[in-house]
Design an enzyme around this catalytic site. Structure first.
Site, PDB file in Angstrom:
ATOM      1  N   ILE A  19       0.830  -1.208   0.000  1.00 24.07           N
ATOM      2  CA  ILE A  19       0.000   0.000   0.000  1.00 24.07           C
ATOM      3  C   ILE A  19       0.868   1.264   0.000  1.00 24.07           C
ATOM      4  O   ILE A  19       0.559   2.244  -0.676  1.00 24.07           O
ATOM      5  CB  ILE A  19      -0.940  -0.011   1.242  1.00 24.07           C
ATOM      6  CG1 ILE A  19      -1.959  -1.142   1.116  1.00 24.07           C
ATOM      7  CG2 ILE A  19      -1.646   1.328   1.411  1.00 24.07           C
ATOM      8  CD1 ILE A  19      -2.782  -1.406   2.374  1.00 24.07           C
ATOM      9  N   ARG A  39      12.060   0.211   6.970  1.00 27.02           N
ATOM     10  CA  ARG A  39      13.213  -0.441   7.619  1.00 27.02           C
ATOM     11  C   ARG A  39      13.894  -1.389   6.628  1.00 27.02           C
ATOM     12  O   ARG A  39      15.017  -1.805   6.836  1.00 27.02           O
ATOM     13  CB  ARG A  39      12.777  -1.176   8.875  1.00 27.02           C
ATOM     14  CG  ARG A  39      11.960  -2.399   8.598  1.00 27.02           C
ATOM     15  CD  ARG A  39      11.669  -3.213   9.816  1.00 27.02           C
ATOM     16  NE  ARG A  39      10.685  -4.229   9.446  1.00 27.02           N
ATOM     17  CZ  ARG A  39      10.022  -4.957  10.295  1.00 27.02           C
ATOM     18  NH1 ARG A  39      10.216  -4.817  11.575  1.00 27.02           N
ATOM     19  NH2 ARG A  39       9.165  -5.847   9.882  1.00 27.02           N
ATOM     20  N   ASP A  61      13.294   2.939  11.014  1.00 23.81           N
ATOM     21  CA  ASP A  61      12.491   2.019  11.820  1.00 23.81           C
ATOM     22  C   ASP A  61      11.500   2.917  12.556  1.00 23.81           C
ATOM     23  O   ASP A  61      11.896   3.725  13.399  1.00 23.81           O
ATOM     24  CB  ASP A  61      13.389   1.256  12.799  1.00 23.81           C
ATOM     25  CG  ASP A  61      12.575   0.325  13.701  1.00 23.81           C
ATOM     26  OD1 ASP A  61      11.347   0.495  13.791  1.00 23.81           O
ATOM     27  OD2 ASP A  61      13.182  -0.569  14.321  1.00 23.81           O
ATOM     28  N   ASN A  88       1.778   4.383   7.451  1.00 23.32           N
ATOM     29  CA  ASN A  88       1.365   3.147   6.787  1.00 23.32           C
ATOM     30  C   ASN A  88       2.122   1.920   7.256  1.00 23.32           C
ATOM     31  O   ASN A  88       1.588   0.810   7.227  1.00 23.32           O
ATOM     32  CB  ASN A  88       1.550   3.343   5.268  1.00 23.32           C
ATOM     33  CG  ASN A  88       1.511   2.036   4.512  1.00 23.32           C
ATOM     34  OD1 ASN A  88       0.446   1.451   4.314  1.00 23.32           O
ATOM     35  ND2 ASN A  88       2.680   1.536   4.102  1.00 23.32           N
ATOM     36  N   TYR A 153      -3.090  -7.695  16.842  1.00 19.86           N
ATOM     37  CA  TYR A 153      -3.308  -6.838  15.671  1.00 19.86           C
ATOM     38  C   TYR A 153      -4.618  -6.059  15.820  1.00 19.86           C
ATOM     39  O   TYR A 153      -4.664  -4.851  15.547  1.00 19.86           O
ATOM     40  CB  TYR A 153      -3.313  -7.714  14.417  1.00 19.86           C
ATOM     41  CG  TYR A 153      -3.319  -6.955  13.104  1.00 19.86           C
ATOM     42  CD1 TYR A 153      -2.191  -6.239  12.684  1.00 19.86           C
ATOM     43  CD2 TYR A 153      -4.423  -6.984  12.263  1.00 19.86           C
ATOM     44  CE1 TYR A 153      -2.185  -5.569  11.468  1.00 19.86           C
ATOM     45  CE2 TYR A 153      -4.426  -6.321  11.051  1.00 19.86           C
ATOM     46  CZ  TYR A 153      -3.306  -5.612  10.655  1.00 19.86           C
ATOM     47  OH  TYR A 153      -3.305  -4.942   9.453  1.00 19.86           O
ATOM     48  N   THR A 190      -1.242  -7.750  -1.171  1.00 21.01           N
ATOM     49  CA  THR A 190       0.090  -7.151  -1.008  1.00 21.01           C
ATOM     50  C   THR A 190       1.038  -8.235  -0.485  1.00 21.01           C
ATOM     51  O   THR A 190       0.581  -9.327  -0.103  1.00 21.01           O
ATOM     52  CB  THR A 190       0.056  -6.008   0.040  1.00 21.01           C
ATOM     53  OG1 THR A 190      -0.251  -6.588   1.330  1.00 21.01           O
ATOM     54  CG2 THR A 190      -0.967  -4.940  -0.282  1.00 21.01           C
TER      55      THR A 190
HETATM   56  P1  NAI Z   1       3.542  -4.770   3.257  1.00 23.05           P
HETATM   57  O1  NAI Z   1       4.170  -5.802   4.127  1.00 23.05           O
HETATM   58  O2  NAI Z   1       3.527  -4.954   1.794  1.00 23.05           O
HETATM   59  O3  NAI Z   1       4.171  -3.342   3.568  1.00 23.05           O
HETATM   60  C1  NAI Z   1       4.479  -2.919   4.878  1.00 23.05           C
HETATM   61  C2  NAI Z   1       5.786  -2.173   4.838  1.00 23.05           C
HETATM   62  O4  NAI Z   1       6.044  -1.688   6.157  1.00 23.05           O
HETATM   63  C3  NAI Z   1       6.977  -3.076   4.442  1.00 23.05           C
HETATM   64  O5  NAI Z   1       7.723  -2.462   3.407  1.00 23.05           O
HETATM   65  C4  NAI Z   1       7.778  -3.196   5.731  1.00 23.05           C
HETATM   66  O6  NAI Z   1       9.163  -3.325   5.528  1.00 23.05           O
HETATM   67  C5  NAI Z   1       7.425  -1.873   6.432  1.00 23.05           C
HETATM   68  N1  NAI Z   1       7.656  -1.925   7.869  1.00 23.05           N
HETATM   69  C6  NAI Z   1       7.250  -2.882   8.730  1.00 23.05           C
HETATM   70  N2  NAI Z   1       7.708  -2.614   9.956  1.00 23.05           N
HETATM   71  C7  NAI Z   1       8.407  -1.446   9.880  1.00 23.05           C
HETATM   72  C8  NAI Z   1       9.122  -0.655  10.803  1.00 23.05           C
HETATM   73  N3  NAI Z   1       9.227  -1.005  12.093  1.00 23.05           N
HETATM   74  N4  NAI Z   1       9.708   0.478  10.369  1.00 23.05           N
HETATM   75  C9  NAI Z   1       9.614   0.838   9.075  1.00 23.05           C
HETATM   76  N5  NAI Z   1       8.977   0.130   8.139  1.00 23.05           N
HETATM   77  C10 NAI Z   1       8.371  -1.015   8.539  1.00 23.05           C
HETATM   78  O7  NAI Z   1       2.057  -4.622   3.821  1.00 23.05           O
HETATM   79  P2  NAI Z   1       0.776  -3.838   3.312  1.00 23.05           P
HETATM   80  O8  NAI Z   1      -0.290  -4.837   3.123  1.00 23.05           O
HETATM   81  O9  NAI Z   1       1.104  -2.887   2.233  1.00 23.05           O
HETATM   82  O10 NAI Z   1       0.422  -3.044   4.651  1.00 23.05           O
HETATM   83  C11 NAI Z   1       0.503  -1.643   4.785  1.00 23.05           C
HETATM   84  C12 NAI Z   1      -0.384  -1.249   5.955  1.00 23.05           C
HETATM   85  O11 NAI Z   1      -1.742  -1.608   5.672  1.00 23.05           O
HETATM   86  C13 NAI Z   1      -0.043  -1.932   7.284  1.00 23.05           C
HETATM   87  O12 NAI Z   1      -0.177  -1.008   8.335  1.00 23.05           O
HETATM   88  C14 NAI Z   1      -1.083  -3.020   7.380  1.00 23.05           C
HETATM   89  O13 NAI Z   1      -1.332  -3.410   8.714  1.00 23.05           O
HETATM   90  C15 NAI Z   1      -2.270  -2.324   6.748  1.00 23.05           C
HETATM   91  N6  NAI Z   1      -3.307  -3.234   6.273  1.00 23.05           N
HETATM   92  C16 NAI Z   1      -3.141  -3.983   5.147  1.00 23.05           C
HETATM   93  C17 NAI Z   1      -4.159  -4.806   4.698  1.00 23.05           C
HETATM   94  C18 NAI Z   1      -4.066  -5.609   3.461  1.00 23.05           C
HETATM   95  O14 NAI Z   1      -5.045  -6.282   3.132  1.00 23.05           O
HETATM   96  N7  NAI Z   1      -2.959  -5.584   2.739  1.00 23.05           N
HETATM   97  C19 NAI Z   1      -5.411  -4.911   5.443  1.00 23.05           C
HETATM   98  C20 NAI Z   1      -5.491  -4.067   6.591  1.00 23.05           C
HETATM   99  C21 NAI Z   1      -4.480  -3.257   6.978  1.00 23.05           C
END
Ligand code: NAI
Length: 254
Positions: A19, A39, A61, A88, A153, A190
């Protein structure tokens, strides 16, 4: 052509993937200058190679307070302002209340909630100096209703939802012209969701389960969330604050 975010300075955490990356693409397309942080340094550098001019990557981070100070300090020094923040970055944990550990619980809250607290705190400090801005916090459908196997979560994303409202109210009271809203996606295809599928005992069954969750009968795309974020960051939403937006194919309507 003038874009919907023309010349706005936007910071997106977790911008190396999913996202966050889709939002960075959309914001750039609409004329913003975009700073993505993550990170995952390799992923961030690969993202920047794709995004090209107008985008910058900083390793961050989001759980570390001192790094927030540095990242926002860098943006204000280099670009003179911060107009938009997308909190995000996040992570999941597929555990119920009986098998989640205290360590796991704390980690999930640090990455999802403490990061959002820090992001809001330091973004407001910068935004109020230059006439305001827009903060978008990425929560989840799991922040609106419970799920048995997502104890930490659900708790963390629920906290993001109400933190958003407190931040929005404070900024409104102070007349900062800073809006703050949350979005609640589910399930958007994703890398995070792919990981959920991969670790399931029967991945194909899990994929079908995720697809069937939404009344629309399929998973959404990261761009579906990015388009909502775009609206909230833009001047098309000046009267929208303290609100929550599901991007979930109808899941929460059931
Ligand atoms: P993703 O795993 O593709 O992207 C998440 C990004 O956050 C990754 O690049 C990761 O390296 C980074 N990240 C994680 N921990 C970190 C930290 N401590 N410091 C800096 N960067 C960090 O996941 P996605 O699906 O794009 O998720 C984005 C957001 O959307 C998250 O907050 C997730 O909980 C939320 N979300 C996603 C859903 C989905 O269906 N994909 C559903 C509901 C919420």
């Amino acid at each position: 052509m003038v874009g919907r975010l023309q010349d706005k300075i936007v910071l997106i955490t977790g911008g190396a993937s999913g996202i966050g990356l889709a939002t960075a693409r959309a914001a750039l397309r609409e004329g913003a200058k975009v700073v993505i942080t993550d990170r995952n340094v390799k992923g961030g550098e690969a993202a920047i190679a794709e995004l090209g001019d107008g985008a910058e990557f900083l390793a961050q981070d989001v759980t570390r307070e001192e790094r927030w100070v540095e990242v926002i300090g860098h943006i204000v020094e280099k670009y003179g302002r911060l107009d938009g923040l997308v909190n995000n970055a996040g992570c999941g944990s597929l555990h119920n209340i009986e098998d989640e550990t205290l360590e796991g619980w704390r980690f999930v809250h640090a990455v999802n909630v403490e990061s959002t607290f820090l992001g809001c705190k330091y973004a407001i400090k910068a935004m109020k100096q230059t006439g305001g801005g827009s903060i978008v916090n990425v929560s989840s459908v799991a922040g609106l209703s419970g799920a048995a196997d997502l104890a930490a979560y659900c708790s963390a994303k629920g906290a993001v939802r109400l933190l958003t409202k407190s931040v929005a109210m404070w900024c409104a009271q102070q007349k900062y012209e800073i809006r703050c809203n949350s979005i609640h996606p589910s399930f958007l295809y994703t890398p995070m969701v792919q990981q959920m599928i991969d670790i399931a005992p029967d991945p194909e069954k899990m994929r079908r389960r995720l697809e069937r969750t939404a009344p629309l009968g399929r998973m959404g795309k990261p761009e579906d969330a990015a388009n909502m974020v775009l609206f909230l960051l833009s001047d098309e939403s000046p009267f929208v604050t303290e609100a929550e937006f599901a991007v979930d194919g109808g899941t929460t309507a059931q």
